[in-house]
Design a protein around this motif. Structure first.
Motif, PDB file in Angstrom:
ATOM      1  N   VAL A  20       0.826  -0.937  -0.031  1.00 30.96           N
ATOM      2  CA  VAL A  20      -0.040  -0.012  -0.070  1.00 30.96           C
ATOM      3  C   VAL A  20       0.958   1.175  -0.067  1.00 30.96           C
ATOM      4  CG1 VAL A  20      -1.861   1.376   1.317  1.00 30.96           C
ATOM      5  CG2 VAL A  20      -1.972  -1.098   1.328  1.00 30.96           C
ATOM      6  N   GLN A  21       0.677   2.282  -0.699  1.00 32.86           N
ATOM      7  CA  GLN A  21       1.422   3.379  -0.899  1.00 32.86           C
ATOM      8  C   GLN A  21       0.667   4.648  -0.774  1.00 32.86           C
ATOM      9  OE1 GLN A  21       2.877   3.109  -4.991  1.00 32.86           O
ATOM     10  NE2 GLN A  21       4.739   2.051  -4.314  1.00 32.86           N
ATOM     11  N   VAL A  22       1.350   5.613  -0.226  1.00 35.66           N
ATOM     12  CA  VAL A  22       0.750   6.891   0.192  1.00 35.66           C
ATOM     13  C   VAL A  22       1.872   7.972  -0.387  1.00 35.66           C
ATOM     14  CG1 VAL A  22      -0.164   8.563   1.850  1.00 35.66           C
ATOM     15  CG2 VAL A  22      -0.806   6.204   1.986  1.00 35.66           C
ATOM     16  N   THR A  23       1.175   8.899  -1.162  1.00 32.08           N
ATOM     17  CA  THR A  23       2.223   9.948  -1.514  1.00 32.08           C
ATOM     18  C   THR A  23       1.893  11.443  -1.387  1.00 32.08           C
ATOM     19  OG1 THR A  23       1.537   9.941  -3.996  1.00 32.08           O
ATOM     20  CG2 THR A  23       3.349   8.104  -3.425  1.00 32.08           C
ATOM     21  N   ASN A  31      -2.049  11.001  -2.761  1.00 31.22           N
ATOM     22  CA  ASN A  31      -2.371  10.158  -3.422  1.00 31.22           C
ATOM     23  C   ASN A  31      -2.312   8.779  -2.436  1.00 31.22           C
ATOM     24  OD1 ASN A  31      -2.427  11.482  -6.182  1.00 31.22           O
ATOM     25  ND2 ASN A  31      -0.140  11.825  -5.337  1.00 31.22           N
ATOM     26  N   ALA A  32      -3.213   7.960  -2.600  1.00 32.47           N
ATOM     27  CA  ALA A  32      -3.084   6.449  -1.979  1.00 32.47           C
ATOM     28  C   ALA A  32      -3.498   5.369  -3.033  1.00 32.47           C
ATOM     29  CB  ALA A  32      -4.283   6.666  -0.771  1.00 32.47           C
ATOM     30  N   TYR A  48      -3.955   4.154  -8.181  1.00 30.31           N
ATOM     31  CA  TYR A  48      -4.191   5.061  -7.265  1.00 30.31           C
ATOM     32  C   TYR A  48      -5.212   5.931  -7.051  1.00 30.31           C
ATOM     33  CZ  TYR A  48      -1.725   7.899 -10.674  1.00 30.31           C
ATOM     34  OH  TYR A  48      -1.700   8.777 -12.035  1.00 30.31           O
ATOM     35  N   GLY A  50      -6.691  10.151  -5.670  1.00 32.56           N
ATOM     36  CA  GLY A  50      -6.168  11.325  -4.857  1.00 32.56           C
ATOM     37  C   GLY A  50      -7.170  12.325  -4.773  1.00 32.56           C
ATOM     38  N   GLY A 144       6.887   9.721  -1.047  1.00 31.24           N
ATOM     39  CA  GLY A 144       5.919   8.568  -0.545  1.00 31.24           C
ATOM     40  C   GLY A 144       6.454   7.583   0.156  1.00 31.24           C
ATOM     41  N   ASN A 146       5.639   3.266   1.427  1.00 33.05           N
ATOM     42  CA  ASN A 146       5.123   2.220   1.071  1.00 33.05           C
ATOM     43  C   ASN A 146       5.419   1.163   2.049  1.00 33.05           C
ATOM     44  OD1 ASN A 146       4.762   0.545  -1.483  1.00 33.05           O
ATOM     45  ND2 ASN A 146       6.472  -0.542  -0.592  1.00 33.05           N
TER      46      ASN A 146
END
Length: 149
Positions: A20-23, A31-32, A48, A50, A144, A146
């Motif tokens: 799972v990523q969040v930027t 953005n997720a 993603y 956002g 971001g 991860n």
């Protein structure tokens, strides 16, 4: 229809995700998403969504998908993808259409060495092309986190 398709992909993707990523950065501000293997250790997909809450006007919402190729024996990766925005997107050179629309972006990124298990941090640069009445070039970046493999 585009909103329902984005929502469906975002809801189904975690079942196949490796992380799972969040930027914070382009194209939407916050953005997720999820990243999942297409070919192990070589080719990944990323989906993603956002929201851009920093334009001072109405929030921009959107989503996109990228295909990323890992450079063997390094922490570098590169790829390309498409995104759809309902408002102004985040870019350093030019802004996307405030009426919403389709865009394409390249991705060049690297993971930062922090030594934490299952947590990684990364930095990306995004050359972007906004489609519409007149195509516009933009350049964005993101940092971001991860969580996962």
């Amino acid at each position: 229809m585009h909103k329902w398709l984005i929502l469906l992909v975002l809801l189904l993707s975690p079942a196949f995700a490796q992380s799972v990523q969040v930027t914070a950065g382009s194209p939407f501000g916050i953005n997720a998403g999820v990243r999942f293997p297409l070919v192990p250790f070589l080719l990944d997909g990323r989906v993603y969504g956002g929201a851009n809450l920093f334009t001072g006007g109405p929030a921009s919402l959107g989503g996109g998908a990228d295909v990323l190729v890992s450079v063997p024996l390094t922490d570098l990766y590169a790829g390309a993808g498409l995104f759809y925005a309902t408002g102004t997107t985040v870019s350093l050179v030019a802004q996307g259409s405030s009426s919403g629309g389709l865009g394409a972006r390249g991705v060049v990124g690297t993971y930062l060495k922090v030594g934490l298990p299952l947590i990684g941090f990364f930095v990306e640069v995004h050359p972007m092309l906004f489609f519409g009445g007149s195509s516009t070039f933009g350049l964005g970046a993101a940092v971001g986190a991860n969580i996962g493999f």
